[in-house]
Structures are given as structure tokens and as C-alpha cells.
Write an enzyme that holds these catalytic residues in place. Structure first.
Site, PDB file in Angstrom:
ATOM      1  CG  HIS A 268      -2.113   0.804   1.266  1.00 60.65           C
ATOM      2  ND1 HIS A 268      -2.503   1.826   0.057  1.00 60.65           N
ATOM      3  CD2 HIS A 268      -2.950   1.172   2.232  1.00 60.65           C
ATOM      4  CE1 HIS A 268      -3.492   2.413   0.498  1.00 60.65           C
ATOM      5  NE2 HIS A 268      -3.823   2.093   1.892  1.00 60.65           N
ATOM      6  CG  HIS A 307      -4.294   0.349  -8.299  1.00 57.83           C
ATOM      7  ND1 HIS A 307      -5.828   0.297  -7.794  1.00 57.83           N
ATOM      8  CD2 HIS A 307      -3.800   1.017  -7.265  1.00 57.83           C
ATOM      9  CE1 HIS A 307      -5.938   1.182  -6.917  1.00 57.83           C
ATOM     10  NE2 HIS A 307      -4.851   1.579  -6.685  1.00 57.83           N
ATOM     11  CG  ASP A 363       3.135   4.712  -3.998  1.00 57.10           C
ATOM     12  OD1 ASP A 363       3.048   5.782  -3.709  1.00 57.10           O
ATOM     13  OD2 ASP A 363       2.513   3.811  -3.370  1.00 57.10           O
TER      14      ASP A 363
END
Ligand code: CMC
Length: 428
Positions: A268, A307, A363
Site C-alpha cells: 500500500h 493496482h 507510487d
């Protein structure tokens, strides 16, 4: 045909059940009327990881994972990133509407005047080991805030909720910066009320002996956009933790600590840190094919890729790539960018990634920017937690006001031993 109903036929008994469909969903509890045998209390659904279960109705953010769309309260992320700033977006997320000028000024004033923390917080932070991970420090100091604001327990009181919401949005950057200063052995810097939200954060991180810290406007704006991109993301792991802990009516400081703890994991919010460590380990563009080979062999994951919801390019990653260019003009180019670009290029052409719809997520590039801004790698998840706090709080409030909601309490399928008698130690 009635499209608002699902007819289920139980072929064992020939019985038919009519299940209402609302918002593209059937209610799991409606399955309870179907029994698998006479003893059974009713059919359940099995959904580890909640991959196909809506646990709430929400009006905060919207994602269309196939089309790569993200909106906060209906506004596309691209428009907010271009025209808004973090505090205005935070207002939007919390209140549901963009503020007018007066509301905006009041909101900024209120947040700015809640950035200070009690002096005792500095004593906690002092107690951590010099190399403590800042996310561990953040999780525990935000939980500790609960002991300072006893009124926080009044979660049914709208005015009390608003006070804690302001405090949490305002104090997270202060706690985050203190964690960093502690790890560097530098004195803590108190907030400067004349600076913007992100300008003040940079001040609390990096001010040394100068009388007044002047943030670089490009970096200040870049950080603002990064904070907008991370502000909310519907029912992700940490938001689910916030809602779940909050559903027991625990105060928002400990619920935020739980959410931050969920964010800490490398799948995460810890992914930005993991991406940087991966890029450093790869070391050079020449080593990229060998790394891709390891990923395809199942030895490692390509961090910053994939994802649960996006099966297309994460729209936040697209915006971040643009900010990276602006930041590098000020800081110089991060050498890891070339490795990241090559990884992305190869992955987007490779059937392993294409067939699984694995694209760069938010990210993949955020860490490269943070590193160029002199933010150390283990601060990256903390940089995610600061802006996500606003999403957690908006979702917490929504959960508390939703009359459908109850204490979160999933069911299980018990597969353990049947009843058996205790065997004394001498007989085992
Ligand atoms: N590298 C290699 N293979 C992957 C990756 C990856 N990053 N992500 C998924 N896969 C494969 C996975 O092995 C599986 O393949 P197969 O069907 O052959 O078993 C398939 O793709 C589906 O993966 P999954 O684990 O079932 O998907 P999920 O929805 O449970 O996981 C995820 C989503 C984000 C945890 C995962 O993609 C991942 O681990 N990514 C790397 C960590 C990361 O970047 N996390 C940040 C997410 S974005 C920021 C945030 O909101 O937290």
C-alpha cells in the site's frame, strides 16, 4: 423482465428467491433466506480481500479503473491538480463542495492555527531510537494525540468531530517533520503561520539557522500537487482500516493511527519506499532486463506496478510524471529516473504485464520526486499519510452519519476441528 430483481433458483429444492438489485448490487443479507441445509442459518458470500464486496455507499471519490478515471466529489483529478491547491481540495473532500472565498480563508486560518502540538509530544519523539522508522513514530504519535484531546471520544458530536478533523489535518505534517528532525538529530522547528501548508511543511523539515525559511516555489507547488493526488482513493486498505476501527466508535486519533499502520505496508503506502529501494538495487539501466526476468519468474514483484482497481494507466502516475520534470529543473535529474523509464518501457511492451493489465501506479514515480527534494526514503510512506489523512477523515465522518452502517464484523467459514475433549498434559 424486471431488471431491478435477481431471481435465484435453488435446484436442490426447486425454490425461487427474488433478490432486489440496487445500485448494481444485491444485499448479502438477502442471501440469508437461502439455506444450504436445515441446520444452516443462511447462505453467505466468501470474499477474501473484499474483491467484490461493497462495504459502504460513498460520495467522496470515484474511480473507473478500466478507463483510468479518478474524481474527488465529481471533480477530475487532472483539473484539481492543475487549478486547486491541497488545502482547497481538502475542504472539498471534507465538505463535498469547493469553498467560496470566505469559506476558503476561514478554513486556511483554522488549519494554520492548529498546526502546533503539545510540548510533551516532543518528549515522546525524543524517546525513539535514532534510527527508528519515521512511519512507526508517526503511527504512535498520532495515536498519542488521543490522550491529549479527551473530547475526541464524543464522535456523535458534530462540533467535536470538526475540531478533531481540523487538528488531525493540521498536525500530521508537524508530527511527520518532528519524526524526520529526530532521526537527523536536529532541533524541532515549530510551524510558521505565514507560510502555505506545504511551504510550512518544508520549513519544519529543512529550516536550519536562517531566521525565516523561504520555500522554493516550484518545490512547494510540486508538493502541493503530490498532496492533492494522494488525498483520497475510495475504499483502499487504510481507508477500510479507518472505517473499521471508527465503526466501534473509537476516537479519530486512534482510528487514524490504525489507518496509517495499514498504509505502512509495502503493498500500500509503503510501495513508494519499496520502489526506490528496488531502483537502487537494480542500479543501472543495463540491469533492467535481468530484473524483469526475476519479476516474471515470480521471485519479486515489480513495485509501483499494478493496482486492485486500475486496469489501465493510473491517472495520478501520468500527472506525477509531469511534475517530475518541473522538480528536476530545480533539483537536477534523479539518476534513478532512467532506470524507472526503462522499466516502464519494457513492462508496457511485455505480454506478462500487458495480459495482467499491470501499469505504473501513483507510487512508481512519487519516490523519485521526493528523493530529488532531499526527503529520505523511509519518509516516503509518511509523505503519503499526511495528505491521505483528509480522505480518512471524510470517510470516517461519512461512515458515522450513514444509518446503514454498523460495527464492522465480517463472518468466517470455520474449518477447524469439531468439538473435542481437553487432554491433560501428562496424556499428550
Ligand atoms: N509485479 C508483478 N506481478 C504482479 C504485480 C507486480 N507489481 N502486481 C500484480 N501482479 C500479478 C500477480 O502475480 C497476479 O498474477 P497471476 O494472476 O499470474 O497470479 C496478477 O498480477 C494479479 O495480482 P494480484 O496480487 O491478485 O492483484 P491485487 O489486486 O491483489 O494486488 C497490488 C494489487 C497493488 C497489491 C499489486 O498489484 C502489487 O503488489 N503491486 C506492487 C505494490 C504496489 O505498487 N502497491 C501500490 C499500490 S498504489 C498505491 C496505493 O493506493 O496503495
Amino acid at each position: 423482465m424486471d431488471t431491478s430483481r435477481l431471481t435465484v433458483t435453488d435446484h436442490r429444492t426447486g425454490k425461487q428467491y427474488e433478490l432486489p438489485i440496487e445500485n448494481g448490487t444485491i444485499r448479502a443479507i438477502d442471501l440469508r433466506q437461502i439455506k444450504t441445509d436445515a441446520e444452516d442459518f443462511g447462505l453467505m458470500t466468501y470474499d477474501p480481500g473484499f474483491t467484490n464486496t461493497a462495504a459502504c455507499k460513498s460520495r467522496v471519490s470515484y474511480i473507473d479503473g478500466d478507463r483510468g478515471i479518478l474524481r474527488y466529489r465529481g471533480y477530475p483529478i487532472e483539473e484539481l491538480a492543475e487549478h486547486s491547491d491541497y488545502l482547497e481540495t481538502a475542504y472539498l473532500i471534507v465538505h463535498g463542495e469547493l469553498p467560496n472565498r470566505r469559506q476558503r480563508d476561514e478554513w486556511e486560518q483554522e488549519i494554520t492555527h492548529h498546526t502546533m502540538v503539545h510540548e510533551n509530544i516532543k518528549k515522546f519523539v525524543d524517546g525513539y531510537h535514532y534510527d527508528a522508522h519515521p512511519m512507526g513514530m508517526l503511527v504512535s504519535t498520532v495515536a498519542a494525540l488521543s490522550t491529549f484531546y479527551r473530547g475526541a471520544k464524543s464522535v456523535r458530536d458534530a462540533a467535536a468531530r470538526r475540531r478533531q478533523t481540523l487538528r488531525l489535518i493540521a498536525k500530521m505534517p508537524t508530527l511527520a517533520a518532528f519524526a524526520y528532525r529526530h532521526s537527523m538529530g536536529w532541533p524541532y522547528v515549530n510551524p510558521d503561520n505565514e507560510l502555505s501548508f506545504t511551504g510550512n511543511f518544508l520549513n519544519m523539515m529543512f529550516k536550519m539557522t536562517e531566521l525565516k525559511y523561504k520555500p522554493n516555489p516550484v518545490l512547494e507547488r510540486a508538493l502541493d500537487v503530490l498532496f492533492i493526488l494522494h488525498a483520497d482513493h475510495e475504499q483502499n486498505c487504510s481507508t477500510n482500516a479507518m472505517r473499521s476501527v471508527g465503526s466501534s466508535l473509537a476516537d479519530p486519533y486512534v482510528a487514524t493511527a490504525a489507518a496509517a499502520a495499514a498504509l505502512y505496508g509495502p503493498l500500500h503506502g509503503g510501495a513508494n519506499e519499496a520502489v526506490l529501494r528496488m531502483l537502487e538495487q537494480i542500479g543501472s539501466v543495463d540491469n533492467v532486463p535481468a530484473h524483469i526476468k526475476r519479476v516474471k519468474a515470480g521471485d519479486v514483484r515489480l513495485m509501483g506496478f499494478g493496482h486492485r482497481i486500475y486496469k489501465n494507466y493510473d491517472p495520478r502516475a501520468r500527472i506525477i510524471k509531469k511534475i517530475a520534470e518541473q522538480v528536476f529543473e530545480v533539483t537536477g535529474r534523479n539518476r534513478l529516473l532512467d532506470i524507472a523509464l526503462e522499466l516502464e518501457r519494457i513492462a508496457l511492451e511485455d505480454d506478462f504485464f500487458v495480459s495482467r493489465k499491470l501499469y505504473p501506479n501513483v507510487d512508481f514515480y512519487s519516490g523519485i520526486i521526493y528523493q530529488a527534494m532531499a526527503i529520505p526514503i523511509d519518509m516516503f510512506p509518511v509523505m503519503f499519510a499526511i495528505p491521505r489523512t483528509v480522505g480518512w477523515l471524510a470517510q470516517w465522518e461519512e461512515m458515522l452519519l450513514d444509518t446503514d452502517q454498523k460495527i464492522a464484523r465480517p463472518r468466517q467459514i470455520y474449518l477447524g476441528p469439531d468439538q473435542r475433549s481437553y487432554v491433560p498434559l501428562t496424556k499428550r
